[in-house]
Design an enzyme around this catalytic site. Structure first.
Site, short mmCIF file in Angstrom:
data_model
loop_
_atom_site.label_atom_id
_atom_site.label_comp_id
_atom_site.label_asym_id
_atom_site.label_seq_id
_atom_site.Cartn_x
_atom_site.Cartn_y
_atom_site.Cartn_z
N LYS A 74 -106.79 -18.02 53.05
CA LYS A 74 -105.96 -19.22 53.00
C LYS A 74 -106.40 -20.22 54.06
CE LYS A 74 -101.00 -20.47 53.12
NZ LYS A 74 -99.63 -19.91 53.29
N SER A 78 -96.39 -20.88 49.93
CA SER A 78 -97.49 -21.82 50.12
C SER A 78 -98.87 -21.21 49.89
CB SER A 78 -97.42 -22.40 51.54
OG SER A 78 -97.59 -21.38 52.52
N SER A 94 -93.80 -17.22 51.26
CA SER A 94 -95.10 -17.82 50.95
C SER A 94 -96.19 -16.83 50.57
CB SER A 94 -95.58 -18.69 52.11
OG SER A 94 -94.84 -19.89 52.16
#
Length: 524
Positions: free
Chosen positions: A102, A183, A207
């Site tokens: 990420k 996210s 997330s």
């Protein structure tokens, strides 16, 4: 623009790596590729195959926008590990295995760590976050960076999950017009589409588990402090943690084993070395036998089809030997938790981001949250789809010594932990808790923002800092659903064992069809 290699797509079907196209999620990808490497398949070829798959699926074809960039040294990383294997040095089960990271986690190399924001497009730090260094030491190859909800979804209450100014809108590989949640949107989408063997997400509240559930993969949020947060762009030091997002529980356990450990720069990890273990060693199909599981019935929601799949999952748990205990009111005594959590996030975000930006790459010009706000106002691409109301609110907050924050912090931890999860476990004499992770993916809508539907199991473990695992449990019209396994602090191994045993009896997770929409599949 993505750094990638121009390979013909025929590679996907012309070599032993053809198995990469769509492996059953319950089969360990790590074990499978380790076995193939033992028979002569090189890590270089594995990496080339995945780079070709990213080019075919993420850049072209369905164009998922799950991967922001790939590292130009990925092939060289693989060659070094192949040479080690030839010399008889095998670092462990992750030797030669590609990982996508990420893009709020620092990785050494020529790729910026942006959190999806154009303000950080020059944030090339040359540093590996400790979790990345641990993965490299375990033999993993850092393949690239995944897209995310910009600033990990903390900029606006009207945002669209999966969108960032750097990476655009991430698409759901099951239905391209559906959202990926956030996210860790790109990591969830990439894991589902098999763009890498392993992916990393981060979670403050939901997330990891929400995008994992909605994309039909496994996501594990570990106990806060088991995994280092150093050199990860922060939201909240009380709740932030990184964790694995994979196609099966065993791969998540193998990945967590490599990632876990104490970090002198992160005080929260002081006890990690004492608690960490080999999380894959005791995985067993029999792990649920005799285990008492508390069902949080009031967190199922009103969608009858979600309830139907959840009830079917409970029957599978019973067949695997678990004893089911219904919990009628898991929300009792938790009034004010949401407000306290919000106060914590707003206050800690300002403090944490300012501290991070102070040590960002020299080329970064924005050094405070206030300067980020000003940058966004001057950058039409940043505020094209939604504003920065949460940034403005965070900027208005006092410091970490503000009495309102101090009170909220103590209240939230008490309610979510001792009076929340721990009370539910103790009063009902159960080993862990379950609930549907969330609802199905909604249609992405950049104009109106997210339209969450259905339940959410993330808040209690997120605020308490306790482990939370989601495993696929079914689908509605091709859209995945996940079931959550939640436990107390440092109970990570038990949670993974329970999820693994459930995975053995659960229905197969849906495979991505890259359909344009549900309407398209219905009309066929």
């Amino acid at each position: 623009m993505k750094t990638c290699f121009a390979l013909t797509i025929t590679l996907l079907i012309s070599t032993p790596a053809a198995a990469y196209t769509s492996p059953p999620p319950s089969i360990s990808r790590v074990d499978e590729l380790a076995a193939q490497q033992a028979k002569g398949l090189s890590s270089e070829e594995i990496v080339r195959q995945y780079l070709a798959r990213i080019a075919a699926i993420d850049d072209a074809g369905p164009r998922l926008n799950a991967v922001i960039a790939t590292f130009p040294d990925a092939i060289e990383q693989a060659r070094r590990l192949d040479a080690e294997r030839k010399a008889g040095k095998i670092r462990g089960p992750l030797h030669g295995i590609p990982v996508l990271v990420k893009d709020n986690i620092e990785v050494a190399g020529p790729i910026a760590t942006t959190a999806g924001s154009l303000a950080l497009k020059e944030n090339i730090t040359g540093r590996d976050a400790p979790i990345i260094a641990r993965l490299r030491a375990a033999g993993a190859i850092i393949l690239g960076k995944t897209n995310l909800s910009e600033w990990a979804n903390i900029r606006s209450g009207d945002s669209t999950s999966g969108w960032s100014a750097v990476g655009g809108l991430t698409r759901n590989p099951h239905m391209l017009d559906r959202n990926t949640c956030g996210s860790s949107s790109g990591s969830g989408s990439a894991a589902a589409a098999d763009l890498a063997v392993l992916t990393i997400g981060t979670e403050t509240d939901g997330s990891i588990v929400c995008p994992a559930s909605i994309n039909g993969v496994v996501g594990f949020k570990p106990t806060l402090g088991l995994v280092s947060r150093s050199l990860i762009i922060p939201i909240s030091h009380s709740q932030d943690t990184a964790g694995p997002m994979t196609r099966n529980v065993r791969d998540a356990a193998l990945m967590l084993t490599a990632m876990a450990g104490s970090d002198p720069a992160d005080p929260a990890t002081e006890e990690a070395d004492r608690h960490k273990t080999d999380y894959a060693a005791r995985l067993s199909p029999d792990a649920l036998k005799g285990m008492r599981i508390g069902v949080m019935r009031d967190r199922v929601g009103s969608n009858a089809r979600i309830a139907e799949h959840f009830n079917a999952a409970i029957e599978k748990l019973k067949l695997a030997g678990a004893e089911i205990v219904d919990i009628a009111d898991s929300r009792k005594g938790l009034e004010g938790l949401g407000e306290a959590e919000f106060e914590i996030l707003m206050t800690e975000f300002k403090a944490g981001l300012n501290a991070y930006l102070a040590k960002a790459a020299p080329a970064v010009k924005t050094r405070t949250l206030e300067e980020i706000i000003a940058f966004n106002k001057a950058s039409p691409a940043e505020l094209r789809w939604f504003g920065q109301d949460l940034f403005d609110l965070a900027q208005s907050k006092g410091g970490l010594d503000d009495p309102k924050y101090v009170e909220a912090s103590a209240k939230a931890k008490r309610l979510a932990g001792p009076e929340g999860i721990d009370r539910l476990l103790r009063d009902n004499k159960v080993d862990l808790l379950i609930a549907p992770t969330t609802g199905v993916a909604w249609k992405s809508d950049l104009v109106n923002g997210d339209q969450y539907a259905g339940p959410s199991a993330s808040q209690l473990p997120a605020v308490a800092g306790y482990p939370h695992l989601t495993v696929p449990m079914g689908q509605i019209e091709g859209l995945p659903l996940g079931i959550s396994f939640i436990g107390t602090a440092w109970d990570d191994e038990r949670i993974l064992r329970a999820g693994y045993a459930f995975e053995r009896v659960a229905p197969p997770a849906p495979q991505p069809k890259f359909a344009a929409s549900i309407e398209e599949t219905v009309s066929q």
